[in-house]
Design a protein around this motif. Structure first.
Motif, PDB file in Angstrom:
ATOM      1  N   ALA A 560      52.678  38.773  61.685  1.00  0.00           N
ATOM      2  CA  ALA A 560      53.750  40.020  61.865  1.00  0.00           C
ATOM      3  C   ALA A 560      54.566  40.383  61.065  1.00  0.00           C
ATOM      4  O   ALA A 560      54.718  41.648  60.718  1.00  0.00           O
ATOM      5  CB  ALA A 560      54.093  39.582  63.343  1.00  0.00           C
ATOM      6  N   GLU A 561      55.169  39.497  60.482  1.00  0.00           N
ATOM      7  CA  GLU A 561      56.256  39.831  59.511  1.00  0.00           C
ATOM      8  C   GLU A 561      55.819  40.458  58.290  1.00  0.00           C
ATOM      9  O   GLU A 561      55.995  41.404  57.668  1.00  0.00           O
ATOM     10  CB  GLU A 561      57.057  38.715  59.040  1.00  0.00           C
ATOM     11  N   LYS A 562      54.632  39.990  57.655  1.00  0.00           N
ATOM     12  CA  LYS A 562      53.762  40.483  56.589  1.00  0.00           C
ATOM     13  C   LYS A 562      53.393  41.946  56.889  1.00  0.00           C
ATOM     14  O   LYS A 562      53.381  42.695  56.384  1.00  0.00           O
ATOM     15  CB  LYS A 562      52.736  39.769  56.259  1.00  0.00           C
ATOM     16  N   GLU A 563      52.833  42.154  58.132  1.00  0.00           N
ATOM     17  CA  GLU A 563      52.276  43.452  58.392  1.00  0.00           C
ATOM     18  C   GLU A 563      53.244  44.590  58.968  1.00  0.00           C
ATOM     19  O   GLU A 563      53.175  45.517  58.453  1.00  0.00           O
ATOM     20  CB  GLU A 563      51.114  43.255  59.650  1.00  0.00           C
ATOM     21  N   ASP A 564      54.367  43.981  59.575  1.00  0.00           N
ATOM     22  CA  ASP A 564      55.354  45.104  60.175  1.00  0.00           C
ATOM     23  C   ASP A 564      56.577  44.824  59.697  1.00  0.00           C
ATOM     24  O   ASP A 564      57.443  45.671  60.323  1.00  0.00           O
ATOM     25  CB  ASP A 564      54.962  44.947  61.874  1.00  0.00           C
ATOM     26  N   GLY A 565      57.113  43.734  59.226  1.00  0.00           N
ATOM     27  CA  GLY A 565      58.366  43.654  58.842  1.00  0.00           C
ATOM     28  C   GLY A 565      59.108  42.352  59.750  1.00  0.00           C
ATOM     29  O   GLY A 565      58.625  42.206  61.064  1.00  0.00           O
ATOM     30  N   ARG A 566      60.135  41.950  59.428  1.00  0.00           N
ATOM     31  CA  ARG A 566      60.869  41.148  60.148  1.00  0.00           C
ATOM     32  C   ARG A 566      61.498  41.645  61.343  1.00  0.00           C
ATOM     33  O   ARG A 566      61.501  40.864  62.443  1.00  0.00           O
ATOM     34  CB  ARG A 566      62.235  40.387  59.448  1.00  0.00           C
ATOM     35  N   ARG A 567      61.907  42.912  61.310  1.00  0.00           N
ATOM     36  CA  ARG A 567      62.703  43.576  62.466  1.00  0.00           C
ATOM     37  C   ARG A 567      61.567  44.303  63.662  1.00  0.00           C
ATOM     38  O   ARG A 567      61.908  44.983  64.418  1.00  0.00           O
ATOM     39  CB  ARG A 567      63.646  44.405  62.031  1.00  0.00           C
ATOM     40  N   SER A 568      60.281  44.190  63.332  1.00  0.00           N
ATOM     41  CA  SER A 568      59.205  44.793  64.084  1.00  0.00           C
ATOM     42  C   SER A 568      59.452  44.273  65.648  1.00  0.00           C
ATOM     43  O   SER A 568      59.757  43.024  65.677  1.00  0.00           O
ATOM     44  CB  SER A 568      58.016  44.693  63.607  1.00  0.00           C
ATOM     45  N   THR A 569      58.953  44.912  66.671  1.00  0.00           N
ATOM     46  CA  THR A 569      59.121  44.274  68.085  1.00  0.00           C
ATOM     47  C   THR A 569      58.444  43.126  68.149  1.00  0.00           C
ATOM     48  O   THR A 569      58.877  42.274  68.729  1.00  0.00           O
ATOM     49  CB  THR A 569      58.554  45.557  68.834  1.00  0.00           C
ATOM     50  N   VAL A 570      57.107  43.225  67.606  1.00  0.00           N
ATOM     51  CA  VAL A 570      56.213  42.056  67.758  1.00  0.00           C
ATOM     52  C   VAL A 570      56.772  40.775  67.026  1.00  0.00           C
ATOM     53  O   VAL A 570      56.854  39.721  67.432  1.00  0.00           O
ATOM     54  CB  VAL A 570      54.874  42.351  67.129  1.00  0.00           C
ATOM     55  N   ALA A 571      57.272  40.940  65.759  1.00  0.00           N
ATOM     56  CA  ALA A 571      57.825  39.745  64.861  1.00  0.00           C
ATOM     57  C   ALA A 571      59.271  39.173  65.782  1.00  0.00           C
ATOM     58  O   ALA A 571      59.289  37.991  66.031  1.00  0.00           O
ATOM     59  CB  ALA A 571      58.185  40.436  63.602  1.00  0.00           C
ATOM     60  N   CYS A 572      60.132  40.246  66.217  1.00  0.00           N
ATOM     61  CA  CYS A 572      60.965  39.427  67.207  1.00  0.00           C
ATOM     62  C   CYS A 572      60.636  38.964  68.332  1.00  0.00           C
ATOM     63  O   CYS A 572      61.312  38.014  68.674  1.00  0.00           O
ATOM     64  CB  CYS A 572      62.045  41.098  67.365  1.00  0.00           C
ATOM     65  N   LEU A 573      59.752  39.562  69.005  1.00  0.00           N
ATOM     66  CA  LEU A 573      59.236  38.746  70.251  1.00  0.00           C
ATOM     67  C   LEU A 573      58.952  37.250  70.047  1.00  0.00           C
ATOM     68  O   LEU A 573      59.227  36.329  70.629  1.00  0.00           O
ATOM     69  CB  LEU A 573      58.175  39.582  70.787  1.00  0.00           C
ATOM     70  N   TYR A 574      58.146  37.146  68.746  1.00  0.00           N
ATOM     71  CA  TYR A 574      57.582  35.749  68.429  1.00  0.00           C
ATOM     72  C   TYR A 574      58.738  34.804  68.171  1.00  0.00           C
ATOM     73  O   TYR A 574      58.766  33.723  68.486  1.00  0.00           O
ATOM     74  CB  TYR A 574      56.476  35.757  67.302  1.00  0.00           C
ATOM     75  N   ALA A 575      59.740  35.409  67.225  1.00  0.00           N
ATOM     76  CA  ALA A 575      61.092  34.862  66.954  1.00  0.00           C
ATOM     77  C   ALA A 575      61.837  34.432  67.949  1.00  0.00           C
ATOM     78  O   ALA A 575      62.204  33.360  67.943  1.00  0.00           O
ATOM     79  CB  ALA A 575      61.895  35.610  65.774  1.00  0.00           C
TER      80      ALA A 575
END
Length: 889
Positions: A560-575
């Motif tokens: 998710a970080e690679k595709e959309d960045g650290r602050r994307s909704t999906v990446a933040c949900l996983y984090a």
């Protein structure tokens, strides 16, 4: 070639004094150093030369002969071979290479013979020999095709060739690769990872930046080493670092100078014109660039920019690319200097092409920039569904604020889509009202009913009104053959999974989420699939399997970080969920880093993700001895819970306060808080909150048990723990059940019961199976002391983690008696082992080999050690440990 030329070409540059030793890249060398050829290919500014110099130092430490050759455009084959001979001569000190050079000095066309003699002489050295060729992209084509190709294909076993270049060299490497003699590092490999950026910023700026600001700088520069260095140079001169970061721009000062000097001055005018006019595009491909700029060779221009510059961000599975944000910022400054009429025309072309290809959100932005608000609103309305389902909620809300209310009022479908976007955040109450009004209208079509129920389900989840879900699910319409969107099938599964997370078994949760996974994660499934995976992670945490939660979420977060960045909704949900798993595994620094500069995004998520993130932040602060920060986080959680009317978040925030003050034996403060706990009860007796009533009762019982322990009222504590134990079993919350069992053991110890240690040993053996390393530290300090006594009575009992965990994750079995910290609970077992090896003077690499773990794991443990011991260096850490009685002389 003159003597000065030879000296300059064969002399390595100076290794920057503050260059970061990037362990993963040094480890890559350790794994690949037997290869014949290693290529390092990346644009300017990604640290290729620095990496080669670090590898050179590593090879020389291992007694290899290392030759250096800087390449340039004048290195025709004859000159290049002469440079090679002199480079090897300087590295080895053997005059034989001078003889070869003299023999073939005037022999034009004898490069093959000279190379053959050079390779034969290297073979006779019988020593590991490394040839490093930097700036190889400058070499003439003839040199690459003839000299380098021959060199690589005929290299003896003791020769390794390392080539640094901005672009891939046109070499035939398939045979080398087939024999595992070729390795390559590319741009993404050299991009700074989060922890590397944080370490660089910590070295250069120290305490001037907190972790969130460091994370923000990493996100701004997206791992571009030169971009980060330029940002540091600016911030170092500023009195207010936070303000400097907020105004950081590529249109000013040193960063603008860098782009002018290293980009514009080196590109031909037609390419810079192409770049400036393409800068308005967030994402681009050759066809779009051609439509906007009118350049017939757009594909060739893009290929050239990708290969020759550091500013193009390339995906792995698509022909779409984007400009690095800093580069785009700089180029937009140039774009704004174009005539107004031309700027409008470029935006019109972009809007027209993007709309014709279904990219309505981007088309809307260009229509607005061109001054056509009506068209922008039309395109924006068509984009809202896609933006919402992909998790691009901030962008969707921005467009909603622009679309006139009249446009929304006249279109029921659009009004529902708008409600869906608002439901996933603070606007869930209004979204629920709108969607239920439409769902309850007898004239509503089956398709609109499905959409209305989906919006209502999302609004209920984000409002924590789980009691509404069974009724909504019972009304789900049957639309065979009419629906092709997988969300029709997935939405009720996600609702059921979340409801089951709070009312049923984890096995049923994962059965539902597994069905969702079968639909993939592309297109409209992006946010739904991420939600399902986060629920899966939460179910593992509920069961006490932190290791399984990490295994599920870590690869998903990386993608998710690679595709959309650290602050994307999906990446933040996983984090949010992964950080909780790392906390359980006693990786406090790693968990804290995961949440850095992400909390504002997580706060717009569903309540379980919010609660998980805040609880993790509070426990990290307490684990680091910072109670003030923990209480500040609880203040923020309470404010958020009040704003969004989420009583469950208020409950857990209040229970955590009671726990903190009870452990500190602040009886007056605990007494003030307890009535607030009772006042929350009516909120959970309302129909829409009823599924959460047992959770309120469980949380309240544990909080009351802590209060009773602080008052030394064992009878009351046991009554509360009896209730909590029953509820934990009823709700199948294994992890909470372990907390109850540990507290039972603490009460038994306070009553001097003989069963106290046995009870504690039982729960610890269960917790160890899931990698839960902080069960005792997060429950009660007396439990930590009891574990030390338990260990002395039962050697070999594993109280923290599993011995068979992967090397990438720190393990923590209880150490032997002579390694046991004298201050119980301060260090984990693995930290105690590493501290003992530090005392013996072992390097990171040797520690990793000794403990059979990765160098990255050693690095994480050292960070935690330094933090716990308030130490700045390895020697300082050992000295502090002696003072604290953690090691002996």
């Amino acid at each position: 070639m003159s003597a000065p030329d030879i000296i300059l070409k064969t002399t390595p540059p100076r290794l920057p004094r503050n260059a970061l030793d990037r362990e993963r890249l040094l480890q890559f060398l350790d794994e690949m150093h037997e290869r014949t050829v290693i290529a390092v290919v990346a644009p300017a500014g990604f640290g290729k030369t620095t990496l080669l110099l670090q590898w050179r130092r590593r090879w020389m430490e291992e007694q290899a002969l290392v030759a250096w050759l800087g390449a340039d455009a004048q290195d025709q084959p004859t000159r290049f071979v002469e440079g090679l001979l002199q480079a090897i001569r300087r590295a080895s000190g053997r005059k034989a290479f001078d003889i070869i050079a003299d023999q073939y000095a005037s022999g034009i066309g004898q490069q093959v013979e000279a190379l053959t003699a050079l390779l034969a002489e290297i073979a006779q050295l019988q020593a590991e020999t490394v040839l490093m060729i930097d700036d190889a992209e400058r070499l003439p084509a003839a040199t690459v095709h003839e000299a380098i190709q021959y060199l690589l294909l005929n290299a003896p076993a003791n020769l390794h060739v390392v080539i640094g270049s901005r672009t891939p060299l046109p070499l035939q490497t398939s045979e080398l690769a087939a024999k595992s003699n070729f390795a390559v590092l590319k741009t993404d490999d050299l991009r700074l990872q989060f922890d590397e950026s944080i370490e660089i910023l910590e070295r250069r700026l120290g305490p001037r930046l907190d972790l969130d600001l460091r994370a923000k700088l990493h996100d701004l520069t997206e791992g571009w080493p030169v971009g980060l260095q330029l940002a540091i140079a600016k911030i170092e001169r500023e009195a207010d670092p936070s303000a400097a970061i907020a105004t950081f721009s590529a249109r000013r000062e040193s960063l603008q100078d860098y782009f002018v000097e290293s980009l514009f001055s080196r590109l031909p005018p037609h390419t810079t014109d192409f770049l400036v006019r393409s800068a308005i595009l967030g994402h681009m491909n050759a066809e779009l660039c051609e439509a906007v700029t009118g350049c017939a060779d757009a594909a060739g221009r893009l290929d050239h920019l990708i290969l020759e510059t550091p500013i193009m961000m390339v995906g792995e599975t698509s022909d779409w690319v984007r400009l690095h944000p800093l580069a785009r910022d700089f180029l937009m400054g140039r774009f704004e200097q174009l005539p107004a009429a031309e700027r409008v025309e470029l935006h019109v072309r972009a809007s027209r092409w993007l709309a014709s290809h279904g990219r309505f959100s981007e088309a809307a932005g260009h229509a607005l920039a061109a001054g056509d608000e009506a068209l922008a609103h039309t395109y924006a309305a068509q984009s809202l569904w896609a933006l919402g389902t992909e998790g691009k909620l901030a962008e969707a809300r921005e467009w909603l604020d622009r679309i006139p209310p009249k446009v929304l009022a006249e279109n029921v479908s659009l009004r529902l889509v708008a409600a869906w976007v608002n439901a996933l955040g603070d606007g869930n109450a209004e979204a629920l009202r709108i969607s239920l009004d439409i769902a309850n209208d007898p004239a509503t079509s089956p398709r609109l009913l499905w959409l209305a129920l989906r919006v209502a389900g999302g609004a209920a989840i984000y409002a924590d009104n789980l009691g509404l879900l069974p009724q909504l699910l019972s009304r789900w319409p049957q639309l065979p053959g009419l629906i092709v969107d997988p969300l029709y099938f997935v939405a009720p599964l996600n609702c059921s999974a979340l409801l089951t997370l709070h009312t049923g078994s984890s096995a049923d949760v994962r059965t539902a989420t597994a069905k969702i996974a079968a639909y993939g994660r592309a297109g409209s499934m992006r946010l739904a699939a991420a939600s399902a995976l986060s629920i899966t992670g939460l179910s593992h945490l509920r069961d006490g399997h932190a290791d399984q939660a990490e295994a599920v979420l870590r690869p998903a977060l990386a993608l998710a970080e690679k595709e959309d960045g650290r602050r994307s909704t999906v990446a933040c949900l996983y984090a949010a969920v992964l950080a909780a798993a790392l906390l359980e595994r006693d990786q406090l620094a790693a968990a804290q880093a995961l949440l850095a500069n992400r909390l504002d995004v997580i706060e717009s998520s569903y309540p379980d993700a919010i609660l998980t993130a805040y609880r993790t932040l509070v426990r990290i602060a307490l684990g680091q001895g910072d109670e003030r920060r923990a209480l500040h986080s609880l203040d923020s959680l309470d404010a958020l819970a009040s704003r969004r009317h989420l009583p469950r978040l208020q409950l857990h925030g209040l229970a955590e306060r009671i726990r903190i003050h009870a452990l500190a034996e602040r009886s007056d403060m605990v007494g003030e808080l307890m009535p607030l706990l009772d006042r929350l009860a009516p909120a959970f007796q309302q129909e829409d909150q009823l599924p959460l009533l047992p959770h309120y009762q469980l949380g309240a019982s544990i909080a009351r048990a802590y209060a009773a322990l602080a008052s030394h009222d064992a009878a009351s504590a046991n009554r509360q723990l009896d209730t909590a134990d029953r509820l934990a079993r009823q709700l199948q919350r294994t992890r909470d059940g372990w907390t109850v069992k540990v507290l039972r053991a603490v009460v038994a110890r306070q009553q001097h019961a003989d069963t106290a240690l046995a009870s504690l040993g039982e729960v610890l053996s269960l917790a160890s199976l899931g990698g839960n390393a902080r069960l005792l530290a997060e429950t009660h300090p007396l439990a930590v002391q009891m574990a030390v006594e338990l260990h002395r009575n039962s050697t070999g009992l594993r109280i923290v983690g599993r011995a068979d965990q992967p090397a990438a994750s720190p393990t923590a079995t209880l150490p032997s008696t002579d390694q046991m910290p004298r201050q119980p609970g301060l260090l984990t077992a693995k930290e105690a082992e590493i501290l003992k090896l530090l005392q013996e003077g072992l390097s990171n690499k040797l520690i990793a080999r000794h403990l059979d773990i990765s160098a990255e794991t050693v690095k994480w443990h050292l960070k935690n050690l330094f933090q716990k011991l308030s130490a700045g260096t390895r020697r300082h850490a050992v000295d502090r440990a002696r003072v604290l009685g953690l090691v002996v002389n």
